[in-house]
Motif scaffolding. Structure first.
Motif, PDB file in Angstrom:
ATOM      1  N   PRO A 287     -17.996   7.597  50.342  1.00 28.78           N
ATOM      2  CA  PRO A 287     -19.427   7.423  50.088  1.00 28.78           C
ATOM      3  C   PRO A 287     -20.003   6.179  50.748  1.00 28.78           C
ATOM      4  N   SER A 288     -19.122   5.236  51.072  1.00 23.52           N
ATOM      5  CA  SER A 288     -19.546   3.960  51.645  1.00 23.52           C
ATOM      6  C   SER A 288     -18.300   3.274  52.180  1.00 23.52           C
ATOM      7  N   PRO A 289     -18.423   2.520  53.281  1.00 25.67           N
ATOM      8  CA  PRO A 289     -17.243   1.802  53.762  1.00 25.67           C
ATOM      9  C   PRO A 289     -16.769   0.749  52.770  1.00 25.67           C
ATOM     10  N   TRP A 290     -17.658   0.298  51.885  1.00 26.61           N
ATOM     11  CA  TRP A 290     -17.268  -0.709  50.888  1.00 26.61           C
ATOM     12  C   TRP A 290     -16.467  -0.077  49.756  1.00 26.61           C
ATOM     13  N   ILE A 291     -16.530   1.241  49.637  1.00 28.89           N
ATOM     14  CA  ILE A 291     -15.713   1.969  48.665  1.00 28.89           C
ATOM     15  C   ILE A 291     -14.447   2.496  49.324  1.00 28.89           C
ATOM     16  N   GLY A 292     -14.574   3.005  50.545  1.00 27.36           N
ATOM     17  CA  GLY A 292     -13.437   3.572  51.266  1.00 27.36           C
ATOM     18  C   GLY A 292     -13.283   5.057  51.004  1.00 27.36           C
ATOM     19  N   ASP A 293     -12.370   5.662  51.743  1.00 21.50           N
ATOM     20  CA  ASP A 293     -12.162   7.105  51.688  1.00 21.50           C
ATOM     21  C   ASP A 293     -11.041   7.447  50.705  1.00 21.50           C
ATOM     22  N   TYR A 294     -11.019   8.694  50.287  1.00 19.07           N
ATOM     23  CA  TYR A 294      -9.937   9.195  49.441  1.00 19.07           C
ATOM     24  C   TYR A 294      -9.800  10.688  49.689  1.00 19.07           C
ATOM     25  N   ALA A 295      -8.599  11.201  49.420  1.00 28.20           N
ATOM     26  CA  ALA A 295      -8.309  12.633  49.574  1.00 28.20           C
ATOM     27  C   ALA A 295      -8.816  13.159  50.914  1.00 28.20           C
ATOM     28  N   TRP A 296      -8.464  12.448  51.990  1.00 24.98           N
ATOM     29  CA  TRP A 296      -8.968  12.835  53.302  1.00 24.98           C
ATOM     30  C   TRP A 296      -7.866  13.433  54.159  1.00 24.98           C
ATOM     31  N   CYS A 297      -8.300  14.164  55.198  1.00 27.33           N
ATOM     32  CA  CYS A 297      -7.369  14.839  56.097  1.00 27.33           C
ATOM     33  C   CYS A 297      -8.008  14.934  57.476  1.00 27.33           C
ATOM     34  N   LEU A 298      -7.184  14.880  58.514  1.00 25.57           N
ATOM     35  CA  LEU A 298      -7.655  14.948  59.894  1.00 25.57           C
ATOM     36  C   LEU A 298      -6.983  16.132  60.584  1.00 25.57           C
ATOM     37  N   ILE A 299      -7.786  16.963  61.263  1.00 22.75           N
ATOM     38  CA  ILE A 299      -7.250  18.082  62.039  1.00 22.75           C
ATOM     39  C   ILE A 299      -7.689  17.906  63.493  1.00 22.75           C
ATOM     40  N   THR A 300      -6.698  17.883  64.395  1.00 17.73           N
ATOM     41  CA  THR A 300      -6.948  17.581  65.810  1.00 17.73           C
ATOM     42  C   THR A 300      -6.441  18.711  66.693  1.00 17.73           C
ATOM     43  N   PRO A 301      -7.281  19.266  67.563  1.00 15.31           N
ATOM     44  CA  PRO A 301      -6.820  20.287  68.505  1.00 15.31           C
ATOM     45  C   PRO A 301      -6.298  19.630  69.792  1.00 15.31           C
ATOM     46  N   ILE A 302      -5.135  20.086  70.277  1.00 10.60           N
ATOM     47  CA  ILE A 302      -4.596  19.588  71.538  1.00 10.60           C
ATOM     48  C   ILE A 302      -3.945  20.752  72.283  1.00 10.60           C
ATOM     49  N   THR A 303      -3.576  20.501  73.518  1.00 13.21           N
ATOM     50  CA  THR A 303      -2.722  21.422  74.275  1.00 13.21           C
ATOM     51  C   THR A 303      -1.561  20.614  74.834  1.00 13.21           C
ATOM     52  N   GLY A 304      -0.496  21.298  75.188  1.00 12.35           N
ATOM     53  CA  GLY A 304       0.646  20.607  75.785  1.00 12.35           C
ATOM     54  C   GLY A 304       1.692  20.209  74.766  1.00 12.35           C
ATOM     55  N   GLU A 305       2.660  19.436  75.228  1.00  8.82           N
ATOM     56  CA  GLU A 305       3.819  19.075  74.412  1.00  8.82           C
ATOM     57  C   GLU A 305       3.450  18.023  73.368  1.00  8.82           C
ATOM     58  N   VAL A 306       4.018  18.172  72.173  1.00 10.04           N
ATOM     59  CA  VAL A 306       3.828  17.219  71.082  1.00 10.04           C
ATOM     60  C   VAL A 306       4.987  16.226  71.107  1.00 10.04           C
ATOM     61  N   THR A 307       4.664  14.926  71.239  1.00 12.45           N
ATOM     62  CA  THR A 307       5.734  13.936  71.359  1.00 12.45           C
ATOM     63  C   THR A 307       5.623  12.776  70.375  1.00 12.45           C
ATOM     64  N   SER A 308       4.470  12.620  69.709  1.00 12.73           N
ATOM     65  CA  SER A 308       4.282  11.434  68.882  1.00 12.73           C
ATOM     66  C   SER A 308       3.277  11.706  67.777  1.00 12.73           C
ATOM     67  N   SER A 309       3.435  10.970  66.669  1.00 13.83           N
ATOM     68  CA  SER A 309       2.452  11.055  65.589  1.00 13.83           C
ATOM     69  C   SER A 309       1.351  10.010  65.743  1.00 13.83           C
ATOM     70  N   ASP A 310       1.418   9.199  66.782  1.00  9.74           N
ATOM     71  CA  ASP A 310       0.421   8.163  67.024  1.00  9.74           C
ATOM     72  C   ASP A 310      -0.912   8.809  67.413  1.00  9.74           C
ATOM     73  N   LEU A 311      -1.968   8.550  66.620  1.00  5.48           N
ATOM     74  CA  LEU A 311      -3.273   9.148  66.907  1.00  5.48           C
ATOM     75  C   LEU A 311      -3.800   8.712  68.268  1.00  5.48           C
ATOM     76  N   PHE A 312      -3.505   7.504  68.672  1.00  6.63           N
ATOM     77  CA  PHE A 312      -3.963   7.009  69.970  1.00  6.63           C
ATOM     78  C   PHE A 312      -3.434   7.885  71.105  1.00  6.63           C
ATOM     79  N   ARG A 313      -2.216   8.381  70.952  1.00  9.10           N
ATOM     80  CA  ARG A 313      -1.598   9.149  72.038  1.00  9.10           C
ATOM     81  C   ARG A 313      -2.116  10.583  72.115  1.00  9.10           C
ATOM     82  N   ARG A 314      -2.781  11.066  71.081  1.00  8.30           N
ATOM     83  CA  ARG A 314      -3.302  12.434  71.159  1.00  8.30           C
ATOM     84  C   ARG A 314      -4.826  12.510  71.158  1.00  8.30           C
ATOM     85  N   GLN A 315      -5.502  11.375  71.108  1.00 12.21           N
ATOM     86  CA  GLN A 315      -6.961  11.402  71.136  1.00 12.21           C
ATOM     87  C   GLN A 315      -7.475  11.759  72.525  1.00 12.21           C
ATOM     88  N   SER A 316      -8.745  12.141  72.573  1.00  8.90           N
ATOM     89  CA  SER A 316      -9.373  12.527  73.830  1.00  8.90           C
ATOM     90  C   SER A 316     -10.783  11.961  73.878  1.00  8.90           C
TER      91      SER A 316
END
Length: 691
Positions: free
Chosen positions: A67-96
């Protein structure tokens, strides 16, 4: 023809930093008052500031409850579409990177084109889920990431389900958030890296149905939309447009109308739904504190210190049907915990001064929103005011001291702001008790509501902290923020007795002295003393950057201050301030707001100020007059349509010659009169009327 929600860019107000706010909003895509919201995440390295509109990076669609950055998030989830080989759980390595020109950020629809993968991602929300569609040039992989491990993960054919554990804030317990995923294509392979899940499909196009629940996996499954993306998009757009069109700007408003519509969208986001309806039509909610599923509605992601001033009075006029549902939910929270809530996300956070839901209840009672709930509302208000929580998590902090002294002594944090808010709450209790014929209770709390006067120091002219023995705290600076005051200084807080303006005017020495105090506040340099916090908080920075003296319009303690001139010897100055604030402090871009937008409260302030009305004291069903922005606005009220129109001889007309409600001249307008009237007409001029 584009509908209302297609003209709204949800990114307005989302260009922010922890040390400076232009709204601190997120570009939520959802349905009005939905359980979940969605947005593209741009970074995982800035904590609660995980979206920036100027950073064209796509880390995935984030299901969020923040609801606010001063409260923070809860019960959240991220779904990311990619193509190619999966090699790491690092979000930086799969972002576009993503194409900002091709992106759409609308209340009911998200579209992102990933440059790295050449994937088009679309999302349409429902109240308890979403429909997503991903189109790639080759076979697709979907990556699932959450703050905590995915529990009870089950994969079968074209479905996947799991739940996310999160921590309650009022008890040493955890609660679950259940997610059910259904795919249009069979899962070809599954990969686990650290806590992340990767699902690969043989197809290059996959439609995803999502259902969610706080109650059970079965309920999450029942909330799968089972619609095509186009069908879901129309359904979500219809939900938005039905509510957005209750306030209809009839003249060509241009960019002003676009900003007005954006503020209306922001108003309709909070509070969020926190209950679910079963197949037989019964409502159920999770009592997070006691880990029990209980009957009835519930709502969350709301701070009453923020929203009682502007949002709920606007609900009372235009959305009373939703207001009633909110009241039912808040009473259920009282039944669950024994206290009325202060800041819910999803359970009690115990933040900010006072118990200002009392203002929500008193306003509802005086406006007849839910007569059958009045007795329960009074009982809950009295119980919350009388009881003391030893953990100081629920209810009134320092309640025993307040009962004895009539104020909180200086050894309590933000003692002056708490005392002012308790006095206002006592007025609210007195108002509801009087409405219900409980004269002794009404008289007792009406007398208590004036106790704030003991904090007024006639020598300095400010409300100040006092010790237990009654001495004013020294040293004193009227521009010192924090310590004794919540997100303001004595300069703003002294005008905080919303319920007793006549008494405050008398304390200051009469209308002439009161007028001079308002003029001094508006003309004073925006200087501040940091001793209360020990550093410069962002609200201080924002006040210093705005050309409005010490008014500090970016924050709730100052929302009503421009309208106080209506009670002074120069009521016309309200109009000048409203015009200047509207035109200089609000912008149709990513830096939209003069400070934290706070769950619709600042947007509601703008809407009121564009309509030419303001609820200076919730709990008194009276609106002060301001300066209408548009030539004609139509409010579709429950029983009739109300036209608000402004007639003027020049575009620079900022002063009210007359305000006529169905032909009768008014200096202020009652709620009931608005509900029964057909036309509120402002006759404006470019010079003030003669005294």
């Amino acid at each position: 023809m584009r509908t209302h929600c297609q003209t709204i860019d949800t990114r307005w107000g989302s260009d922010n930093h922890p040390h400076y706010s232009h709204g601190n909003t997120l570009p939520y895509t959802g349905v009005p008052f939905g359980m979940n919201y969605f947005l593209p995440q741009t970074t995982h390295e800035q904590g609660a500031w995980f979206f920036n509109p100027n950073l064209p990076i796509f880390q995935g669609f984030r299901l969020t409850h923040q609801p606010s950055p001063w409260i923070g998030d809860y019960a959240w989830c991220l779904i990311t579409p990619i193509t190619g080989e999966v090699t790491s759980s690092d979000l930086f390595r799969r972002q576009s990177s993503y194409s900002m020109k091709k992106a759409l950020f609308q209340p009911h629809y998200l579209r992102i084109f990933s440059e790295r993968y050449q994937i088009q991602s679309e999302l349409v929300p429902s109240r308890y889920g979403a429909v997503m569609r991903f189109r790639a040039p080759e076979k697709l992989t979907l990556c699932f990431h959450a703050a905590n491990e995915l529990e009870d993960l089950t994969l079968t054919g074209q479905t996947c389900h799991f739940h996310i554990l999160d921590q309650a804030h009022t008890a040493d317990t955890s609660y679950s958030f259940y997610l059910q995923w259904q795919f249009s294509q069979p899962i070809e392979s599954v990969t686990h890296i650290d806590q992340d899940l990767f699902l690969t499909f043989s197809s290059n196009e996959v439609t995803v149905q999502l259902g969610t629940s706080y109650l059970s996996q079965d309920m999450a499954h029942s909330y799968l939309p089972n619609l095509s993306l186009e069908e879901a998009k129309k359904e979500a757009a219809d939900q938005w447009n039905q509510l957005l069109k209750r306030i209809e700007v009839k003249d060509a408003g241009g960019r002003d109308q676009a900003f007005f519509d954006h503020c209306l969208y922001r108003l309709l986001l909070f509070p969020q739904t926190f209950y679910e309806t079963d197949s037989t039509g019964n409502d159920w909610h999770l009592d997070v504190t006691h880990q029990k599923i209980k009957p009835g509605k519930a709502y969350t992601n709301i701070g009453f210190w923020d929203l009682f001033r502007t949002s709920f009075p606007l609900f009372s006029l235009v959305y009373p049907d939703y207001y009633r549902r909110f009241l039912e939910g808040f009473l259920n929270t009282y039944q669950d915990t024994g206290f009325l809530p202060k800041w819910l996300a999803p359970d009690e956070r115990g933040m900010m001064p006072g118990t200002l839901i009392d203002g929500v209840f008193a306003d509802a009672v005086t406006k007849g929103i839910a007569p059958d709930l009045h007795e329960n509302m009074l009982t809950s208000m009295l119980q919350t005011a009388q009881k003391t929580d030893p953990t100081q998590h629920f209810g009134r902090h320092g309640n025993e001291s307040y009962k004895v002294l009539g104020y909180l002594p200086e050894d309590f944090h933000e003692s002056v702001s708490h005392s002012l808010d308790y006095a206002y709450s006592d007025f609210c209790i007195a108002t509801v008790a009087k409405q219900l014929g409980q004269t002794e209770t009404a008289a007792r709390y009406a007398a208590s509501s004036l106790s704030y006067r003991t904090l007024y120091d006639a020598q300095t002219g400010f409300v100040r902290a006092r010790s237990t023995n009654g001495n004013f705290k020294e040293p004193f600076s009227p521009t010192s923020w924090g310590g004794d005051y919540a997100e303001c200084s004595a300069t703003q807080a002294t005008f905080g007795a919303l319920h007793d303006l006549s008494g405050l005017i008398e304390l200051m020495g009469g209308k002439k002295a009161f007028t001079q105090r308002l003029l001094d506040l508006a003309n004073q340099k925006p200087q501040f003393d940091v001793r209360g916090y020990g550093y410069e908080i962002h609200e201080m920075s924002e006040m210093a950057q705005a050309p409005f003296g010490q008014i500090a319009i970016s924050n709730q303690p100052s929302f009503h201050i421009p309208y106080l001139f209506r009670h002074s010897l120069h009521p016309e100055y309200t109009n000048l301030l409203i015009h200047q604030i509207r035109s200089q402090a609000f912008h149709q871009d990513f830096q939209a707001y003069p400070g934290d937008e706070d769950n619709g409260s600042l947007s509601a302030w703008y809407i009121w100020s564009a309509l030419g009305l303001y609820p200076t004291c919730p709990g008194k069903p009276i609106y002060d007059l301001g300066l209408p922005l548009f030539k004609e606005v139509l409010l579709h009220l429950p029983k009739q349509e109300l036209k608000i129109c402004a007639n003027s001889h020049t575009a620079g007309a900022y002063f009210i010659q007359k305000a006529l409600l169905d032909g009768k001249e008014k200096q202020e307008v009652s709620h009931q009169d608005l509900l029964e009237a057909q036309v509120l007409q402002f006759e404006l001029s470019w010079l003030p009327p003669q005294a």
